[in-house]
Design a protein around this motif. Structure first.
Motif, PDB file in Angstrom:
ATOM      1  N   ILE A 184     -31.178   1.220  22.554  1.00 36.01           N
ATOM      2  CA  ILE A 184     -30.074   2.145  22.853  1.00 36.01           C
ATOM      3  C   ILE A 184     -28.824   1.359  23.227  1.00 36.01           C
ATOM      4  CG2 ILE A 184     -29.301   3.973  24.385  1.00 36.01           C
ATOM      5  CD1 ILE A 184     -32.118   4.885  24.608  1.00 36.01           C
ATOM      6  N   GLY A 185     -29.013   0.293  24.033  1.00 40.00           N
ATOM      7  CA  GLY A 185     -27.863  -0.516  24.457  1.00 40.00           C
ATOM      8  C   GLY A 185     -27.149  -1.130  23.267  1.00 40.00           C
ATOM      9  N   LEU A 186     -27.945  -1.552  22.292  1.00 39.02           N
ATOM     10  CA  LEU A 186     -27.355  -2.125  21.075  1.00 39.02           C
ATOM     11  C   LEU A 186     -26.486  -1.080  20.377  1.00 39.02           C
ATOM     12  CD1 LEU A 186     -27.685  -4.768  19.362  1.00 39.02           C
ATOM     13  CD2 LEU A 186     -29.176  -3.425  17.914  1.00 39.02           C
ATOM     14  N   GLY A 187     -27.062   0.128  20.259  1.00 42.36           N
ATOM     15  CA  GLY A 187     -26.300   1.212  19.624  1.00 42.36           C
ATOM     16  C   GLY A 187     -25.020   1.496  20.379  1.00 42.36           C
ATOM     17  N   ILE A 188     -25.116   1.494  21.717  1.00 43.88           N
ATOM     18  CA  ILE A 188     -23.948   1.764  22.551  1.00 43.88           C
ATOM     19  C   ILE A 188     -22.858   0.735  22.294  1.00 43.88           C
ATOM     20  CG2 ILE A 188     -23.144   1.784  24.941  1.00 43.88           C
ATOM     21  CD1 ILE A 188     -24.747   4.189  24.340  1.00 43.88           C
ATOM     22  N   THR A 189     -23.270  -0.558  22.266  1.00 46.02           N
ATOM     23  CA  THR A 189     -22.280  -1.609  22.029  1.00 46.02           C
ATOM     24  C   THR A 189     -21.625  -1.428  20.666  1.00 46.02           C
ATOM     25  OG1 THR A 189     -23.795  -2.994  23.257  1.00 46.02           O
ATOM     26  CG2 THR A 189     -21.944  -4.081  22.207  1.00 46.02           C
ATOM     27  N   ALA A 190     -22.452  -1.126  19.662  1.00 47.66           N
ATOM     28  CA  ALA A 190     -21.906  -0.974  18.314  1.00 47.66           C
ATOM     29  C   ALA A 190     -20.905   0.171  18.257  1.00 47.66           C
ATOM     30  CB  ALA A 190     -23.045  -0.722  17.325  1.00 47.66           C
ATOM     31  N   ILE A 191     -21.280   1.301  18.890  1.00 48.89           N
ATOM     32  CA  ILE A 191     -20.370   2.447  18.838  1.00 48.89           C
ATOM     33  C   ILE A 191     -19.098   2.155  19.619  1.00 48.89           C
ATOM     34  CG2 ILE A 191     -20.108   4.854  19.528  1.00 48.89           C
ATOM     35  CD1 ILE A 191     -23.100   5.114  18.947  1.00 48.89           C
ATOM     36  N   GLY A 192     -19.255   1.481  20.773  1.00 51.22           N
ATOM     37  CA  GLY A 192     -18.083   1.118  21.563  1.00 51.22           C
ATOM     38  C   GLY A 192     -17.135   0.242  20.774  1.00 51.22           C
ATOM     39  N   LEU A 193     -17.684  -0.741  20.069  1.00 52.79           N
ATOM     40  CA  LEU A 193     -16.833  -1.635  19.277  1.00 52.79           C
ATOM     41  C   LEU A 193     -16.146  -0.885  18.144  1.00 52.79           C
ATOM     42  CD1 LEU A 193     -19.020  -4.841  19.149  1.00 52.79           C
ATOM     43  CD2 LEU A 193     -16.789  -4.600  20.194  1.00 52.79           C
ATOM     44  N   THR A 194     -16.890   0.046  17.523  1.00 50.88           N
ATOM     45  CA  THR A 194     -16.278   0.833  16.438  1.00 50.88           C
ATOM     46  C   THR A 194     -15.088   1.620  16.959  1.00 50.88           C
ATOM     47  OG1 THR A 194     -18.530   1.147  15.712  1.00 50.88           O
ATOM     48  CG2 THR A 194     -16.849   2.368  14.551  1.00 50.88           C
ATOM     49  N   MET A 195     -15.289   2.270  18.118  1.00 51.91           N
ATOM     50  CA  MET A 195     -14.186   3.038  18.704  1.00 51.91           C
ATOM     51  C   MET A 195     -13.022   2.124  19.017  1.00 51.91           C
ATOM     52  SD  MET A 195     -16.125   5.377  21.428  1.00 51.91           S
ATOM     53  CE  MET A 195     -17.240   6.669  20.952  1.00 51.91           C
ATOM     54  N   PHE A 196     -13.340   0.941  19.554  1.00 49.16           N
ATOM     55  CA  PHE A 196     -12.282   0.000  19.926  1.00 49.16           C
ATOM     56  C   PHE A 196     -11.479  -0.417  18.706  1.00 49.16           C
ATOM     57  CE2 PHE A 196     -11.193  -4.536  20.109  1.00 49.16           C
ATOM     58  CZ  PHE A 196     -10.147  -4.447  21.008  1.00 49.16           C
ATOM     59  N   ILE A 197     -12.184  -0.721  17.613  1.00 54.88           N
ATOM     60  CA  ILE A 197     -11.473  -1.170  16.407  1.00 54.88           C
ATOM     61  C   ILE A 197     -10.550  -0.062  15.907  1.00 54.88           C
ATOM     62  CG2 ILE A 197     -11.795  -1.788  13.986  1.00 54.88           C
ATOM     63  CD1 ILE A 197     -14.348  -3.224  14.882  1.00 54.88           C
ATOM     64  N   HIS A 198     -11.077   1.167  15.945  1.00 60.76           N
ATOM     65  CA  HIS A 198     -10.261   2.300  15.497  1.00 60.76           C
ATOM     66  C   HIS A 198      -9.006   2.431  16.353  1.00 60.76           C
ATOM     67  CE1 HIS A 198      -9.980   6.046  13.262  1.00 60.76           C
ATOM     68  NE2 HIS A 198      -9.354   6.493  14.316  1.00 60.76           N
ATOM     69  N   TYR A 199      -9.191   2.336  17.645  1.00 62.92           N
ATOM     70  CA  TYR A 199      -8.081   2.474  18.602  1.00 62.92           C
ATOM     71  C   TYR A 199      -7.045   1.377  18.386  1.00 62.92           C
ATOM     72  CZ  TYR A 199      -5.937   2.622  23.281  1.00 62.92           C
ATOM     73  OH  TYR A 199      -5.086   2.683  24.327  1.00 62.92           O
ATOM     74  N   LYS A 200      -7.560   0.162  18.220  1.00 66.68           N
ATOM     75  CA  LYS A 200      -6.672  -0.989  18.053  1.00 66.68           C
ATOM     76  C   LYS A 200      -5.868  -0.862  16.756  1.00 66.68           C
ATOM     77  CE  LYS A 200      -5.701  -5.560  18.136  1.00 66.68           C
ATOM     78  NZ  LYS A 200      -4.886  -6.229  19.083  1.00 66.68           N
ATOM     79  N   LYS A 201      -6.538  -0.422  15.694  1.00 66.08           N
ATOM     80  CA  LYS A 201      -5.842  -0.266  14.412  1.00 66.08           C
ATOM     81  C   LYS A 201      -4.755   0.784  14.528  1.00 66.08           C
ATOM     82  CE  LYS A 201      -8.747  -1.551  10.572  1.00 66.08           C
ATOM     83  NZ  LYS A 201      -9.766  -1.045   9.667  1.00 66.08           N
ATOM     84  N   ARG A 202      -5.046   1.804  15.319  1.00 68.25           N
ATOM     85  CA  ARG A 202      -4.145   2.941  15.367  1.00 68.25           C
ATOM     86  C   ARG A 202      -2.929   2.671  16.241  1.00 68.25           C
ATOM     87  NH1 ARG A 202      -6.163   8.818  14.680  1.00 68.25           N
ATOM     88  NH2 ARG A 202      -4.122   9.751  14.486  1.00 68.25           N
ATOM     89  N   TYR A 203      -3.168   2.078  17.400  1.00 71.36           N
ATOM     90  CA  TYR A 203      -2.070   1.912  18.348  1.00 71.36           C
ATOM     91  C   TYR A 203      -1.621   0.468  18.508  1.00 71.36           C
ATOM     92  CZ  TYR A 203      -3.500   6.593  19.532  1.00 71.36           C
ATOM     93  OH  TYR A 203      -3.826   7.910  19.466  1.00 71.36           O
ATOM     94  N   GLY A 204      -2.403  -0.467  17.990  1.00 71.91           N
ATOM     95  CA  GLY A 204      -2.006  -1.862  18.070  1.00 71.91           C
ATOM     96  C   GLY A 204      -2.140  -2.480  19.431  1.00 71.91           C
ATOM     97  N   ILE A 205      -2.806  -1.814  20.375  1.00 69.18           N
ATOM     98  CA  ILE A 205      -3.024  -2.436  21.675  1.00 69.18           C
ATOM     99  C   ILE A 205      -4.507  -2.436  21.980  1.00 69.18           C
ATOM    100  CG2 ILE A 205      -0.792  -1.961  22.712  1.00 69.18           C
ATOM    101  CD1 ILE A 205      -2.016   0.490  23.968  1.00 69.18           C
ATOM    102  N   SER A 206      -4.899  -3.323  22.885  1.00 67.90           N
ATOM    103  CA  SER A 206      -6.334  -3.449  23.139  1.00 67.90           C
ATOM    104  C   SER A 206      -6.660  -3.268  24.616  1.00 67.90           C
ATOM    105  CB  SER A 206      -6.823  -4.811  22.671  1.00 67.90           C
ATOM    106  OG  SER A 206      -6.041  -5.811  23.254  1.00 67.90           O
ATOM    107  N   PHE A 207      -5.791  -2.566  25.364  1.00 68.10           N
ATOM    108  CA  PHE A 207      -6.110  -2.331  26.766  1.00 68.10           C
ATOM    109  C   PHE A 207      -5.997  -0.853  27.090  1.00 68.10           C
ATOM    110  CE2 PHE A 207      -1.821  -3.826  26.215  1.00 68.10           C
ATOM    111  CZ  PHE A 207      -1.078  -2.828  26.806  1.00 68.10           C
TER     112      PHE A 207
END
Lengths: 530, 116
Positions: free
Chosen positions: B81-104
């Protein structure tokens, strides 16, 4: 047979997603109807035969992964099936109701049912974690505006929450060597070292409080339930059903710990604080979805107060209020979704004369408002009557009345959308089906109020005696409070500038986590100091 | 050294992760902190009921004391489950970063990036 209630929605959702043809939607509707019928039959069966334990595999009871079904959990499953049935009817002709949406949407039904039925701590953790993933995907379904950010905050905060739960399970397993909730509560009775369960209690209560959005941990809730672009059925299912699984967990877990740890008074006042903060935040908003989501916070606070009054009638009153809240909050969110679509705004000051333009939605909003504020003959009045009966203490009664005044204030503000000058240009509205679905859900609020005594006896086996003179008196108090609410709103709140500033307050992600840690430390300190 | 056992290290890791979550604004660091925190929990579980010189509970005749298999079975599930959580978290992060250009973590973003 009960594991099918968890498994089947997920499977059917998957089939409907893979099939991707014109039979998918009718399949869902027919399935949900059959599911509802079977949930009802299983409820009747449990009611007649008493609690049932279903062990998986050929493992002796107590060690096996088990499902535990009693009257309350069967009633919650029935509620889930009922609400989902109306949600599917509501969304049937909407754009977002497409194969891609079916799978997470129906999976969530299975997971919520799983949370209600699971009799095992580790299984609860799994359901919590998986439902967190599904819910955050549903929140950011449209990927518009704030949705991704809100979904991320929801996701990380709740993942951390369930990690706390897992850590608590670790301590429990170390102490007792079992994970079954009923075995654990038996073990707690003969266990004398009460100090050693304080840490797991605090860890688990952090998760449960986070899931129920008790103050100070409610900051994620308006973000999740009030996300502007999330489909209305999602907001409805989160506020109507999913939050109830947290309350259900609170009932189960505090019952499990009750021989060793009792914190009724603390949770009672925490519930009061939540109810007040939720109400104040709610009537300082202008976004229709945010008003409704903060009002959920306030209602959860009220339910928490009732659960921790240490009296049977208040406990059943709270459980009944959970049901009632599911009904009218679902109706309100669905109505809000339709109105947002028609008026193309979420600001309640720009919506007006709903009653004239959309009589069906208008009536359902009126029913729901009367239900949530506890008007006589509506379901809210019965459950609030029961909660108020749980205490003889004048101070506690006063606190309950203050909470109810807060609720009335919120909905005085909300009800301005019903009247006023019409600014809505005539357009052709096609979704009659959705409007009827909302109307039926909200009329359940009236029906379960009119037959309140029979409903409580049927659902919880709790014979309620309503003193008609006292009930009449409560009705009189309600009218007075309604008038006071209107006066207070017109004279004080509408003209207040600083209330608007409250809407700007927002915790950062790190702030939410810091509050969570602080809450954990507070619980531990209180437990050890007493 | 009795002090350095799996349990104490697990608890310490948990709080290191929690500290990271409380103080770091970078979303990648948030994901890393969650991983650290969860590793602490896994270690805490697995170190539970693990006598010295114990052997895995495999085979029919067991001479030595065996390790408790339940926590290990639970943790293999939790790790997945933790692996899945990390993967989903990273996917969301990449989407967010692509969209807004910030990582915080920040709500006060300037407008959405148009160049994507």
């Amino acid at each position: 047979m009960h594991y099918l209630f968890i498994l089947l929605p997920i499977l059917i959702g998957l089939i409907a997603y893979i099939a991707k043809n014109r039979f998918s939607k009718p399949l869902l509707l027919i399935f949900q109807f059959i599911y509802l019928v079977f949930a009802f039959l299983s409820f009747l069966q449990i009611k007649n035969s008493g609690p049932q334990i279903i062990d998986m595999g050929n493992v002796p009871n107590g060690f096996a992964i088990s499902l535990y079904v009693d009257n309350i959990s069967a009633a919650f499953v029935l509620l889930t099936a009922l609400i989902y049935f109306f949600l599917i009817i509501y969304a049937y002709n909407h754009d977002y109701f497409e194969p891609q949406f079916f799978f997470p949407f129906l999976s969530l039904e299975g997971l919520i049912t799983g949370l209600f039925l699971s009799g095992d701590l580790f299984n609860l953790f799994i359901f919590l974690e998986v439902s967190t993933v599904i819910v955050s995907i549903l929140i950011m379904y449209n990927k518009k505006e704030q949705a991704v950010y809100d979904g991320m905050i929801y996701f990380f905060v709740n993942v951390l929450g369930s990690s706390f739960f897992l850590f608590g399970i670790g301590f429990i397993y170390k102490l007792f060597g079992v994970l079954d909730i009923r075995s654990l509560s038996k073990a707690m009775e003969i266990f004398t070292l009460n100090d050693s369960v304080y840490v797991p209690f605090a860890l688990m209560m952090v998760t449960v409080s986070l899931k129920t959005a008790i103050s100070p941990l409610f900051s994620w809730l308006p973000k999740a339930h009030g996300t502007p672009s999330a489909p209305p059925v999602i907001s409805a299912v989160l506020s109507g059903l999913y939050i109830k699984s947290g309350l259900y967990l609170f009932i189960r877990i505090s019952a499990m710990y009750s021989p060793a740890v009792q914190m009724d008074t603390f949770f009672f006042y925490l519930g009061f604080a939540t109810a007040i903060i939720g109400a104040v935040m709610s009537f300082s908003q202008t976004d229709i979805k945010l008003i409704l989501s903060y009002s959920t916070v306030s209602q959860v606070g009220l339910i928490f107060m009732g659960l921790n009054m240490n009296s049977e009638i208040a406990f059943y009153g709270s459980v009944f209020h959970i049901f009632n809240h599911a009904i009218f909050k679902t109706a309100l969110f669905l109505a809000a979704g339709l109105l947002t679509k028609y008026y193309k705004t979420r600001n309640i000051h720009e919506m007006n004369s709903v009653l004239k333009n959309f009589p069906l939605i208008g009536y359902s909003i009126i029913f729901s408002i009367l239900g949530i504020t506890g008007a006589p003959f509506f379901n809210g009045s019965i459950s609030k009557y029961m909660i108020a009966h749980g205490t003889d203490n004048l101070f506690a009664t006063l606190l309950l009345n203050i909470v109810n005044l807060g609720t009335i204030l919120i909905f005085v503000k909300f009800s301005v959308i019903l009247f006023g000058n019409n600014t809505w240009g005539k357009e052709k509205i096609k979704d009659r089906l959705s409007q009827y679905s909302v109307l039926i859900v909200s009329s359940l609020a009236l029906l379960s109020g009119l037959f309140g005594r029979r409903v409580t006896e049927f659902l919880f086996d709790y014979p309620l005696t309503v003193d008609s003179a006292e009930y009449l008196q409560k009705g009189f108090v309600y009218v007075l409070m309604g008038l006071a609410g209107i006066a207070l709103y017109k004279k004080v709140i509408q003209q207040n500038k600083w209330l608007f500033k409250l809407t700007q307050i927002e915790l950062t992600f790190n702030g939410i986590i810091t509050f969570l840690t602080g809450y954990f430390l507070l619980l531990l300190t209180i437990l050890y100091i007493r | 050294m009795d002090f350095i056992s799996g349990e104490t290290v697990g608890i310490i890791l948990f709080f290191i992760g929690l500290f990271g979550l409380m103080t770091k604004k970078n979303i990648l660091k948030t994901i890393m902190s969650i991983s650290i925190l969860q590793s602490g929990i896994y270690l805490f579980f697995i170190a539970d009921d693990l006598p010295n010189n114990s052997i895995p509970p495999i085979g029919e005749t067991l001479e030595k004391p065996v390790a408790d298999p339940v926590p290990q079975a639970l943790m293999i599930t939790a790790i997945v489950i933790g692996l899945g959580i990390t993967a989903i978290g990273l996917t969301m992060f990449i989407h967010y970063k692509k969209r807004y250009g910030i990582s915080f973590w920040s709500r006060n973003r300037s407008e959405e990036r148009s160049d994507q």
